[in-house]
Design an enzyme around this catalytic site. Sequence first.
Site, PDB file in Angstrom:
ATOM      1  N   LYS A  50      48.977 -16.871  43.893  1.00  0.00           N
ATOM      2  CA  LYS A  50      47.721 -16.409  43.283  1.00  0.00           C
ATOM      3  C   LYS A  50      46.899 -15.638  44.305  1.00  0.00           C
ATOM      4  O   LYS A  50      46.316 -14.590  44.000  1.00  0.00           O
ATOM      5  CB  LYS A  50      46.916 -17.602  42.751  1.00  0.00           C
ATOM      6  CG  LYS A  50      47.567 -18.325  41.578  1.00  0.00           C
ATOM      7  CD  LYS A  50      46.773 -19.580  41.208  1.00  0.00           C
ATOM      8  CE  LYS A  50      47.579 -20.528  40.343  1.00  0.00           C
ATOM      9  NZ  LYS A  50      46.879 -21.789  40.078  1.00  0.00           N
ATOM     10  N   GLN A  94      43.185 -26.335  42.748  1.00  0.00           N
ATOM     11  CA  GLN A  94      44.581 -26.472  42.344  1.00  0.00           C
ATOM     12  C   GLN A  94      44.890 -27.919  41.975  1.00  0.00           C
ATOM     13  O   GLN A  94      44.529 -28.854  42.697  1.00  0.00           O
ATOM     14  CB  GLN A  94      45.496 -25.989  43.485  1.00  0.00           C
ATOM     15  CG  GLN A  94      46.976 -25.970  43.126  1.00  0.00           C
ATOM     16  CD  GLN A  94      47.318 -24.996  42.005  1.00  0.00           C
ATOM     17  OE1 GLN A  94      46.655 -23.982  41.818  1.00  0.00           O
ATOM     18  NE2 GLN A  94      48.352 -25.309  41.242  1.00  0.00           N
ATOM     19  N   ASP A 117      39.716 -21.256  35.729  1.00  0.00           N
ATOM     20  CA  ASP A 117      40.792 -21.998  35.067  1.00  0.00           C
ATOM     21  C   ASP A 117      40.448 -22.321  33.610  1.00  0.00           C
ATOM     22  O   ASP A 117      41.325 -22.701  32.842  1.00  0.00           O
ATOM     23  CB  ASP A 117      41.014 -23.334  35.796  1.00  0.00           C
ATOM     24  CG  ASP A 117      42.218 -23.306  36.715  1.00  0.00           C
ATOM     25  OD1 ASP A 117      43.189 -22.597  36.398  1.00  0.00           O
ATOM     26  OD2 ASP A 117      42.180 -23.996  37.749  1.00  0.00           O
TER      27      ASP A 117
HETATM   28  N1  GUN Z   1      48.496 -26.770  38.391  1.00  0.00           N
HETATM   29  C1  GUN Z   1      49.434 -26.373  37.514  1.00  0.00           C
HETATM   30  N2  GUN Z   1      48.949 -25.392  36.721  1.00  0.00           N
HETATM   31  C2  GUN Z   1      47.678 -25.176  37.103  1.00  0.00           C
HETATM   32  C3  GUN Z   1      46.654 -24.285  36.670  1.00  0.00           C
HETATM   33  O1  GUN Z   1      46.819 -23.480  35.738  1.00  0.00           O
HETATM   34  N3  GUN Z   1      45.465 -24.359  37.334  1.00  0.00           N
HETATM   35  C4  GUN Z   1      45.270 -25.249  38.341  1.00  0.00           C
HETATM   36  N4  GUN Z   1      44.078 -25.261  38.912  1.00  0.00           N
HETATM   37  N5  GUN Z   1      46.185 -26.092  38.767  1.00  0.00           N
HETATM   38  C5  GUN Z   1      47.380 -26.045  38.151  1.00  0.00           C
END
Ligand code: GUN
Length: 280
Positions: A50, A94, A117
């Site tokens: 990301k 995350q 998110d």
């Molecule tokens: N862990 C797995 N998928 C995601 C996501 O889309 N966002 C976040 N913050 N953590 C994750």
Amino acid sequence: MVAERLEGRVVSDAIATRVSERIASLPIAPNLVFVRVGEDPASVSYVRSKSRLAQRVGLRTRTLVLAADTDQGTLEHTIRELNRDDDVDGILVQLPLPAPLDEAPVLVLIDPDKDVDGFHPINVGKLWSGLDGLVPCTPLGILAILDHYGVPLEGARVTVVGRSNLVGKPVAALCLRRHATVTLAHSRTRDLGASVRAADIVIAAVGRAGLVGADMVRPGATVIDVGVSRVDGRIVGDVAPEVWDVAARVTPMPGGTGLVTVAMVIQNTLRAARRRRGWA
Ligand code: GUN
């Protein structure tokens, strides 16, 4: 017949190009902060992808790495500071957080306007109410793939397998918003095969390797694979390989939905910045 591959890279590149053009026209680059707690290998890898894409499209970005034994109070203090910092447009914590940290109070603490998110209850409520909020990235990515490859949602029968807050529930809401008829199935659904067989579009988001078999898929269906499992060191999805002989279109795993999720993080950051800073 072998199904058409719905390539995540193609969709992700198109989004990244569009976002980077918009960022270049802004007075200041939007600012995205990742918060990662501990060294879970999957989380390290996700945040790195990301962050790389964010840099490639011209966002300002940094990653705060907190030790795995960080306590709840310290993590929440970090979020409050980022909320207060007017120059931060997006905050992404995350998941999963290492035990014994509790995710829910952390997600509720994030300023909903910086919640790239889309996990804050205010944004969840806006999604289900049809209001304009920030929407989770994987569901947005799934719709971007369907739109890119011209798969219509209006009137389509969609079966989502998996009812997580990250994927299953929000993608069901998005599909409903686009006038699909949605079945939200899960591990306790009676005769799961029948629900999946009824679908024009199957979205598998459970995380159980090969859960959706060829006998469960209607010939000509579109199948979106979101599950990620590691089997004998290889990444595999929820969709069994034989499904490619039955379906009309399938997203590969890897190479499908994950890449587009990453692109949606940067799109959401642009969106958050425009809303917060009053840019058109
Ligand atoms: N862990 C797995 N998928 C995601 C996501 O889309 N966002 C976040 N913050 N953590 C994750």
